[in-house]
Design a protein around this motif. Structure first.
Motif, PDB file in Angstrom:
ATOM      1  N   ALA A  82      51.527  59.828 -33.991  1.00 20.64           N
ATOM      2  CA  ALA A  82      50.872  59.802 -32.506  1.00 20.64           C
ATOM      3  C   ALA A  82      52.046  59.772 -31.446  1.00 20.64           C
ATOM      4  N   ALA A  83      52.882  59.521 -31.702  1.00 20.39           N
ATOM      5  CA  ALA A  83      54.349  59.482 -31.285  1.00 20.39           C
ATOM      6  C   ALA A  83      54.966  60.671 -30.634  1.00 20.39           C
ATOM      7  N   ALA A  84      55.207  61.164 -29.000  1.00 24.97           N
ATOM      8  CA  ALA A  84      55.414  62.654 -28.773  1.00 24.97           C
ATOM      9  C   ALA A  84      57.028  63.066 -29.761  1.00 24.97           C
ATOM     10  N   ILE A  85      57.784  64.029 -30.401  1.00 22.55           N
ATOM     11  CA  ILE A  85      59.381  64.281 -30.924  1.00 22.55           C
ATOM     12  C   ILE A  85      59.915  64.823 -29.313  1.00 22.55           C
ATOM     13  N   ALA A  86      60.421  63.940 -29.190  1.00 23.78           N
ATOM     14  CA  ALA A  86      61.611  63.320 -27.646  1.00 23.78           C
ATOM     15  C   ALA A  86      62.896  63.971 -27.865  1.00 23.78           C
ATOM     16  N   GLY A  87      63.303  65.144 -26.967  1.00 21.64           N
ATOM     17  CA  GLY A  87      64.829  65.185 -27.351  1.00 21.64           C
ATOM     18  C   GLY A  87      65.450  66.667 -27.648  1.00 21.64           C
ATOM     19  N   TRP A  88      64.205  67.602 -26.861  1.00 20.77           N
ATOM     20  CA  TRP A  88      64.282  68.645 -27.310  1.00 20.77           C
ATOM     21  C   TRP A  88      64.337  69.776 -26.447  1.00 20.77           C
ATOM     22  N   GLU A  89      64.896  69.122 -25.158  1.00 15.87           N
ATOM     23  CA  GLU A  89      65.253  69.674 -23.828  1.00 15.87           C
ATOM     24  C   GLU A  89      65.220  70.754 -24.408  1.00 15.87           C
ATOM     25  N   TRP A  90      66.659  71.054 -25.164  1.00 14.43           N
ATOM     26  CA  TRP A  90      67.637  72.263 -25.113  1.00 14.43           C
ATOM     27  C   TRP A  90      67.089  73.258 -25.710  1.00 14.43           C
ATOM     28  N   PHE A  91      66.286  72.506 -26.250  1.00 12.40           N
ATOM     29  CA  PHE A  91      65.756  73.914 -27.626  1.00 12.40           C
ATOM     30  C   PHE A  91      64.764  74.715 -26.354  1.00 12.40           C
ATOM     31  N   GLU A  92      64.328  76.486 -26.857  1.00  7.82           N
ATOM     32  CA  GLU A  92      63.820  77.074 -26.445  1.00  7.82           C
ATOM     33  C   GLU A  92      62.438  76.953 -26.505  1.00  7.82           C
ATOM     34  N   LEU A  93      62.151  75.833 -27.250  1.00  2.11           N
ATOM     35  CA  LEU A  93      60.677  76.032 -28.301  1.00  2.11           C
ATOM     36  C   LEU A  93      60.386  74.821 -28.608  1.00  2.11           C
ATOM     37  N   THR A  94      59.225  74.240 -28.498  1.00  4.64           N
ATOM     38  CA  THR A  94      58.465  72.448 -28.069  1.00  4.64           C
ATOM     39  C   THR A  94      58.000  71.765 -28.942  1.00  4.64           C
ATOM     40  N   PRO A  95      58.827  70.902 -30.292  1.00  5.85           N
ATOM     41  CA  PRO A  95      58.247  70.340 -31.478  1.00  5.85           C
ATOM     42  C   PRO A  95      56.898  70.201 -30.919  1.00  5.85           C
ATOM     43  N   GLN A  96      55.810  69.545 -32.096  1.00  6.17           N
ATOM     44  CA  GLN A  96      54.596  68.632 -31.824  1.00  6.17           C
ATOM     45  C   GLN A  96      53.464  68.449 -33.225  1.00  6.17           C
ATOM     46  N   TRP A  97      53.614  67.230 -33.254  1.00  7.55           N
ATOM     47  CA  TRP A  97      53.145  66.918 -34.778  1.00  7.55           C
ATOM     48  C   TRP A  97      51.732  67.859 -34.632  1.00  7.55           C
ATOM     49  N   SER A  98      51.198  68.092 -35.725  1.00  8.40           N
ATOM     50  CA  SER A  98      49.630  68.698 -35.627  1.00  8.40           C
ATOM     51  C   SER A  98      49.140  68.361 -36.919  1.00  8.40           C
ATOM     52  N   ARG A  99      48.088  69.303 -37.048  1.00  7.60           N
ATOM     53  CA  ARG A  99      46.814  68.341 -37.705  1.00  7.60           C
ATOM     54  C   ARG A  99      46.283  69.637 -38.543  1.00  7.60           C
TER      55      ARG A  99
END
Length: 173
Positions: A82-99
């Motif tokens: 349920a928590a956001a994935i953090a620390g990817w500001e340097w990467f061109e894509l944004t990861p997030q949890w998916s069901r």
């Protein structure tokens, strides 16, 4: 990886993984798969296979993650999907949890018959970089099978009968 609660312990080889996790995997038998989570990129929806695959069996969460060519980590009830994935500001894509995952969705609600470790063994006298890789096979009611295996430095999800070359390792009795 910025995943809340994810602190992998990567093991190499069937003996090490079996000692650490076979009994706990076997204890999942009889539970239903009630939920799962994988990491996808917001921008295009593609699966980020480097991140753990999280399976919830009636409140017991198994977290499977492969790395490098032979490393496997199985975590238990540590990741907060349920928590956001953090620390990817340097990467061109944004990861997030998916069901959402077309391979996993058909298994939700099904009762697990068994969970066992599998090992990739090539044909005799055949060189294979993947030899010795360890994965997890989940067998559900009706004989439906799901495996999370090493996809050569990331997770791979396979459905159906295993390919020739996979050897099942029954849990200790």
């Amino acid at each position: 990886m910025g995943i809340s609660g994810f602190s992998p312990t990567f093991l190499v080889g069937i003996d090490a993984v079996r000692r650490a996790h076979a009994a706990r995997l076997a204890a999942l038998a009889g539970r239903r798969l009630t939920a799962f989570a994988v990491v996808r990129f917001v921008e295009d929806g593609s699966w980020f296979a480097d991140c753990p695959v999280v399976l919830d069996f009636d409140g017991v969460q198994a977290e499977v993650c492969h790395s490098k060519l032979h490393e496997l980590s199985i975590g238990w009830d540590t990741i907060d999907t349920a928590a956001a994935i953090a620390g990817w500001e340097w990467f061109e894509l944004t990861p997030q949890w998916s069901r959402h995952d077309e391979r996993l969705e058909p298994f939700v609600g099904r009762k697990l018959r068994e969970a066992v470790l599998v090992e990739w063994r090539p044909a005799p006298n055949k060189r294979d970089l993947a030899a010795g890789m360890v994965g997890v096979e989940f067998v559900f009611d009706g004989g439906r099978r799901l495996r999370i295996v090493n996809g050569l430095d990331e997770n791979d999800i396979e459905v159906g009968d295993p390919r020739p070359g996979f050897v099942r390792h029954e849990p200790p009795r």
